[in-house]
Every structure is written in structure tokens, then in C-alpha cells.
Design a protein around this motif. Structure first.
Motif, mmCIF file in Angstrom:
data_model
loop_
_atom_site.group_PDB
_atom_site.id
_atom_site.type_symbol
_atom_site.label_atom_id
_atom_site.label_comp_id
_atom_site.label_asym_id
_atom_site.label_seq_id
_atom_site.Cartn_x
_atom_site.Cartn_y
_atom_site.Cartn_z
ATOM 1 N N ILE A 75 0.862 -1.180 0.000
ATOM 2 C CA ILE A 75 0.000 0.000 0.000
ATOM 3 C C ILE A 75 0.900 1.231 0.000
ATOM 4 C CG2 ILE A 75 -1.749 1.299 1.260
ATOM 5 C CD1 ILE A 75 -2.523 -1.423 2.588
ATOM 6 N N VAL A 76 0.783 2.057 -1.017
ATOM 7 C CA VAL A 76 1.577 3.283 -1.121
ATOM 8 C C VAL A 76 0.669 4.458 -0.811
ATOM 9 C CG1 VAL A 76 3.010 4.722 -2.599
ATOM 10 C CG2 VAL A 76 3.068 2.223 -2.853
ATOM 11 N N ALA A 77 1.035 5.245 0.174
ATOM 12 C CA ALA A 77 0.203 6.378 0.589
ATOM 13 C C ALA A 77 1.089 7.539 1.000
ATOM 14 C CB ALA A 77 -0.709 5.984 1.745
ATOM 15 N N ALA A 78 0.616 8.747 0.767
ATOM 16 C CA ALA A 78 1.278 9.953 1.260
ATOM 17 C C ALA A 78 0.559 10.418 2.519
ATOM 18 C CB ALA A 78 1.250 11.050 0.203
ATOM 19 N N ALA A 79 1.324 10.932 3.479
ATOM 20 C CA ALA A 79 0.760 11.459 4.722
ATOM 21 C C ALA A 79 1.302 12.862 4.935
ATOM 22 C CB ALA A 79 1.134 10.559 5.898
ATOM 23 N N CYS A 104 11.452 10.499 14.082
ATOM 24 C CA CYS A 104 10.794 10.064 15.321
ATOM 25 C C CYS A 104 10.523 8.565 15.298
ATOM 26 C CB CYS A 104 9.475 10.820 15.510
ATOM 27 S SG CYS A 104 9.629 12.482 16.179
ATOM 28 N N ILE A 105 9.944 8.100 14.208
ATOM 29 C CA ILE A 105 9.478 6.711 14.146
ATOM 30 C C ILE A 105 10.608 5.734 13.856
ATOM 31 C CG2 ILE A 105 7.910 5.133 12.939
ATOM 32 C CD1 ILE A 105 6.097 7.597 12.436
ATOM 33 N N THR A 106 11.523 6.109 12.985
ATOM 34 C CA THR A 106 12.558 5.156 12.548
ATOM 35 C C THR A 106 13.862 5.271 13.323
ATOM 36 O OG1 THR A 106 13.431 6.630 10.823
ATOM 37 C CG2 THR A 106 11.581 5.199 10.219
ATOM 38 N N LYS A 107 14.090 6.397 14.026
ATOM 39 C CA LYS A 107 15.370 6.572 14.712
ATOM 40 C C LYS A 107 15.245 6.816 16.208
ATOM 41 C CE LYS A 107 17.872 8.601 10.752
ATOM 42 N NZ LYS A 107 18.642 9.802 10.299
ATOM 43 N N HIS A 127 4.018 1.556 2.431
ATOM 44 C CA HIS A 127 5.105 2.436 1.996
ATOM 45 C C HIS A 127 4.579 3.860 2.108
ATOM 46 C CE1 HIS A 127 8.815 3.583 0.070
ATOM 47 N NE2 HIS A 127 8.147 4.310 -0.821
ATOM 48 N N ILE A 128 5.114 4.618 3.066
ATOM 49 C CA ILE A 128 4.563 5.923 3.415
ATOM 50 C C ILE A 128 5.456 7.034 2.878
ATOM 51 C CG2 ILE A 128 3.789 7.399 5.304
ATOM 52 C CD1 ILE A 128 3.574 4.821 7.007
ATOM 53 N N LEU A 129 4.883 7.881 2.039
ATOM 54 C CA LEU A 129 5.575 9.039 1.496
ATOM 55 C C LEU A 129 5.346 10.213 2.439
ATOM 56 C CD1 LEU A 129 4.378 8.644 -2.194
ATOM 57 C CD2 LEU A 129 6.448 7.709 -1.159
ATOM 58 N N LYS A 163 4.496 -4.272 8.644
ATOM 59 C CA LYS A 163 5.605 -4.075 7.722
ATOM 60 C C LYS A 163 5.438 -2.700 7.096
ATOM 61 C CE LYS A 163 5.505 -8.999 6.553
ATOM 62 N NZ LYS A 163 5.271 -9.981 5.461
ATOM 63 N N TYR A 164 6.453 -1.862 7.235
ATOM 64 C CA TYR A 164 6.313 -0.500 6.740
ATOM 65 C C TYR A 164 7.680 0.076 6.381
ATOM 66 C CZ TYR A 164 7.855 0.809 11.420
ATOM 67 O OH TYR A 164 8.578 0.940 12.573
ATOM 68 N N THR A 165 7.684 0.994 5.455
ATOM 69 C CA THR A 165 8.866 1.774 5.090
ATOM 70 C C THR A 165 8.434 3.219 4.891
ATOM 71 O OG1 THR A 165 8.540 1.237 2.743
ATOM 72 C CG2 THR A 165 10.115 -0.123 3.982
ATOM 73 N N PHE A 166 9.362 4.132 5.125
ATOM 74 C CA PHE A 166 9.122 5.549 4.881
ATOM 75 C C PHE A 166 10.021 6.017 3.742
ATOM 76 C CE2 PHE A 166 7.375 5.357 9.132
ATOM 77 C CZ PHE A 166 6.364 6.310 9.104
ATOM 78 N N GLU A 167 9.495 6.934 2.958
ATOM 79 C CA GLU A 167 10.286 7.589 1.915
ATOM 80 C C GLU A 167 10.081 9.089 2.035
ATOM 81 O OE1 GLU A 167 10.475 8.102 -2.969
ATOM 82 O OE2 GLU A 167 9.314 6.445 -2.084
ATOM 83 N N TRP A 168 11.195 9.810 2.178
ATOM 84 C CA TRP A 168 11.085 11.262 2.245
ATOM 85 C C TRP A 168 10.871 11.816 0.839
ATOM 86 C CZ3 TRP A 168 13.971 15.319 0.112
ATOM 87 C CH2 TRP A 168 13.626 16.598 0.581
ATOM 88 N N VAL A 169 9.885 12.703 0.713
ATOM 89 C CA VAL A 169 9.657 13.401 -0.545
ATOM 90 C C VAL A 169 9.668 14.901 -0.255
ATOM 91 C CG1 VAL A 169 8.329 11.539 -1.597
ATOM 92 C CG2 VAL A 169 7.129 13.299 -0.293
#
Length: 319
Positions: free
Chosen positions: A3-7, A74-77, A63-65, A112-118
Motif C-alpha cells: 500500500i503506497v500512501a502519502a501522509a 521520530c518513528i525510525t530513529k 510504503h509511506i511518502l 511491515k512499513y517503510t518511509f520515503e522522504w519526498v
């Protein structure tokens, strides 16, 4: 299937009327907000609601943009270390937005999740769609009307919405109460608080006029932000320069290098003046206080393409 989504989040005044939104496509998105909140609260709430809205699909990767380095870090580090310290930062101070972060910490278990900075406001379709909806929600609360919540995620349970953060915030921590259901819902990346509507840095009223630029300066003083080259780089204008008390001039690259190599002192900020030089430029003068003493400082902030960045800084130790 991933699931690809922008927040995204938005705040008019920061703090002020605030909104949040996540977006997959025109048939799958959700938004909400509060009468009074911050941009960071909106960014965090968008991610939290996305996890809640997809909780019925626990095996589907997310997969969160996101254009907020604050949220991603905050969430990953940072969260694991904060948890070990009882949700306190390395300097012992309470973590901001702790209730939203605790809810996110619980929501991501087993997911299961990943973040991508845009880059925000750069024409990315999903990010722009989420930003538009978050801004619309904030604007709705500014106008004292209910926002458009969107269709949500197919198959999801009843949505959850947070109470007004201002009503539940602790005076020292800025923490918010955990999100709860409501009929009408009421938030250290940093520049997505600036939208294409009325300039939030200079709304009517002398007190509100200080908030946005001052908060950005505080972010720049945060040791955690200085230790993050990407986050710090977002704050500094490409043509940034600094003149130190010795009279030496420093380039943007030199300053970023010093941020990485030197241990930053935790500093407080006392505003002296904030003046608007023109439609896109602000001059902030303030007194900083850290373990080394006090200094008088001035920063010129410039807004380009909807973002504020510091263009020039000068500091002098106070006698």
C-alpha cells in the motif's frame, strides 16, 4: 501488495487551526484536524490514522511518502531511545507529542512499513493531494465548520479522531491525549506548515506573528536537528552564510560540517524582535542561553517556493 500512501499535515499559524490527511487515490483517502494544533501534530496524526485505517490488512506492507523529516526520524530513529529513557530526550526533557508517538508505537507493532522522504510543494502527485486535503481540513476549522473526511480505506473499521490537543496538553511537555472517537474531529520535516494560502508566519496580531519563524529557529538550535544533516540542510538556504563573533565568515557547507562534528549545546531562545522586511523576508533577533553563557543573535529568514529557510545568521557573546 504494498500500500503506497502519502501522509501530510498543515497548521495555519502553527499552532493554530490544524489538519492532517493521508492519500492513496481519489477513492481512498482520509482527513481530519483540530481547532488548535501544530504542523508536527498533523504530520504524526496522518501517519497514525493511516496505520489505524489499514489495521484490517496487517500482512500488507505500507510504503509511506512523507515530507517531514521530524516524523520519519521520530518513528525510525528516535522512538526506541526515548522509550528506554521513559519517553524523555537525551537532555532529560520530556518528548513533545508523546501521546501521539505512543499510539504510533503501539500501532506499528507487527506491521511491515517503510518511509520515503519526498520534497514538499515540489509537484509530487500523492504528496500534493495529501497536502491539499490537510490544508483544507485546517481551513475548515479556521472557518469553524466540519472538514471533509474522505471515503477512508475500504473495509476499515470506524475511524478514530483526536480530541483538541490544546485542551489536553501539559504546560511543560506539549503532550496530547490519545486519539478518541468523535462525531466531528477536532499535530526539533519542518516546512510543510507553510502552504499556499495566507502566510502563517505573519497572521494578524502581534503574538501570532512570532510563532512560525521563532519555532523554526528553535528547531535549528535543537541538538537532534543539528545531528541530522538532511534535516539541518533543509533549514539552511543554499546561499546561507554566518558571521561569528570572531568576524570569521562561514559558508553553508562549513556550518553543516560543524554541526556534524561538534556536540551541540542545548540552548533556549528569548525573542527580542521579529520584523518583516518584505513580503518574503523576516529578521529575528534573540538572546540564546546555553551552558557557555548568553549570546545576542540575529537571523534573516527568507521564504521561497512556500518554504522558510535561514539566509544569514550572526551571533555575539553577551558581556
Amino acid at each position: 501488495m504494498t500500500i503506497v500512501a502519502a501522509a501530510d499535515g498543515s497548521a495555519l499559524g502553527n499552532p493554530g487551526p490544524a489538519g492532517w490527511a493521508w492519500y492513496v487515490d481519489e477513492t481512498c483517502w482520509r482527513a481530519g484536524g483540530w481547532p488548535h494544533g501544530t504542523n508536527n501534530m498533523g504530520e504524526l496524526m496522518a501517519v497514525l490514522d493511516l496505520f489505524h485505517s489499514t489495521a484490517h490488512l496487517p500482512e500488507e506492507p505500507l510504503h509511506i511518502l512523507c515530507d517531514s523529516q521530524y516524523v520519519i526520524n521520530c518513528i525510525t530513529k528516535w522512538m526506541p531511545g526515548w522509550k528506554r529513557k521513559g519517553w524523555r530526550k537525551a537532555d532529560g526533557k520530556p518528548v513533545l507529542n508523546v501521546d501521539l508517538l505512543k499510539d504510533i508505537d503501539a500501532a506499528i507493532v507487527g506491521r511491515k512499513y517503510t518511509f520515503e522522504w519526498v520534497k514538499g510543494h515540489a509537484g509530487h502527485d500523492l504528496n500534493e493531494a495529501a497536502d491539499d486535503r490537510a490544508r483544507d481540513a485546517a481551513t475548515a476549522y479556521q472557518a469553524k465548520r466540519a472538514p471533509i473526511h474522505g471515503p477512508g480505506f475500504a473495509g476499515a473499521g470506524p475511524g478514530r479522531a483526536p480530541m483538541n490537543p490544546a485542551a489536553a496538553a501539559g504546560p511543560a511537555t506539549g503532550a496530547t491525549r490519545a486519539p478518541e472517537p468523535a462525531d466531528i474531529p477536532e499535530q526539533p520535516d519542518l516546512f510543510s506548515m507553510f502552504d499556499d494560502g495566507p502566510d502563517p508566519a505573519f497572521p494578524p496580531g502581534p503574538d501570532a506573528s512570532l510563532r512560525a519563524v521563532v519555532e523554526l529557529e528553535r528547531e535549528l538550535l535543537d541538538p537532534a536537528v543539528r545531528a541530522d544533516p538532511l534535516r539541518a540542510g533543509e533549514l539552511l538556504h543554499p546561499d546561507f552564510e554566518e558571521i561569528g563573533a570572531s568576524g570569521q565568515r562561514w559558508s553553508r557547507q562549513e556550518v553543516l560540517g560543524m554541526f556534524c562534528e561538534a556536540e551541540a549545546a542545548d540552548a533556549s531562545l528569548e525573542v527580542l524582535t521579529l520584523n518583516r522586511l518584505d513580503a518574503a523576508t523576516a529578521l529575528l533577533t534573540y538572546r540564546s542561553v546555553d551552558r557557555r553563557g548568553t549570546a545576542l543573535r540575529s537571523s534573516i529568514w527568507q521564504r521561497e517556493n512556500g518554504r522558510w529557510q535561514v539566509r544569514f545568521h550572526q551571533g555575539t557573546l553577551e558581556a
